[in-house]
Design an enzyme around this catalytic site. Sequence first.
Site, PDB file in Angstrom:
ATOM      1  N   PHE A  59       0.823  -1.199   0.000  1.00 17.91           N
ATOM      2  CA  PHE A  59       0.000   0.000   0.000  1.00 17.91           C
ATOM      3  C   PHE A  59       0.868   1.265   0.000  1.00 17.91           C
ATOM      4  CE2 PHE A  59      -2.458   3.363   2.065  1.00 17.91           C
ATOM      5  CZ  PHE A  59      -3.627   3.324   1.323  1.00 17.91           C
ATOM      6  N   THR A  88     -10.961 -11.311   3.534  1.00 16.37           N
ATOM      7  CA  THR A  88     -11.696 -10.049   3.610  1.00 16.37           C
ATOM      8  C   THR A  88     -11.486  -9.247   2.321  1.00 16.37           C
ATOM      9  OG1 THR A  88      -9.856  -8.764   4.523  1.00 16.37           O
ATOM     10  CG2 THR A  88     -11.223  -9.994   6.099  1.00 16.37           C
ATOM     11  N   HIS A  90      -9.997  -6.607   1.966  1.00 13.33           N
ATOM     12  CA  HIS A  90      -8.746  -5.856   2.073  1.00 13.33           C
ATOM     13  C   HIS A  90      -7.876  -6.039   0.825  1.00 13.33           C
ATOM     14  CE1 HIS A  90      -5.407  -3.941   4.180  1.00 13.33           C
ATOM     15  NE2 HIS A  90      -4.629  -4.934   3.797  1.00 13.33           N
ATOM     16  N   ARG A 129       6.244 -17.486  -8.566  1.00  9.52           N
ATOM     17  CA  ARG A 129       6.574 -16.341  -9.421  1.00  9.52           C
ATOM     18  C   ARG A 129       7.946 -15.740  -9.124  1.00  9.52           C
ATOM     19  NH1 ARG A 129       1.463 -17.346  -9.234  1.00  9.52           N
ATOM     20  NH2 ARG A 129       0.007 -16.756 -10.860  1.00  9.52           N
TER      21      ARG A 129
END
Length: 156
Positions: A59, A88, A90, A129
Amino acid sequence: MSINYIEGNTKPLSAKVGIVVSRWNSSITERMLNGAIKALNGNGISDEDIVVARCPGSFELPLAVKSLLESRDLDGVIALGVVIRGGTPHFEYVCDAVTTGITNLNLNTGKPIAFGVLTTDDTKQALERVGDKGNKGAEAALAVLEMISLQQELNK
């Protein structure tokens, strides 16, 4: 009359590159960071032309990238992070905020910022990845180098 193609490559004339890496999910982001540095070095970018900044989580990547660009003379930045889906909403909020933030920085700064943020359903997918079959940090490094090179070509 012929078409004039303008393309970049992964070996810009010269480049100073920043990397902003999230500490959250560091067992994955550190592998991405190592892959990015290896790809940069392998394409002629010396350690002296690389600066690494760490931020708490994905974030925070857009603000950290913006701050790095404002404080250093860089040609481009690689943003590295991992967002793993939970139970959630989020996950969606963080992914949307990071994507929008990085996109806006590309357009508003005129500097290439590679989106090296994994968005996966679980840790296993994220580890795949950054494993033997490919490293998304390295791929992001190659993308930023190609964009730097393209900008150099366009500005000739």
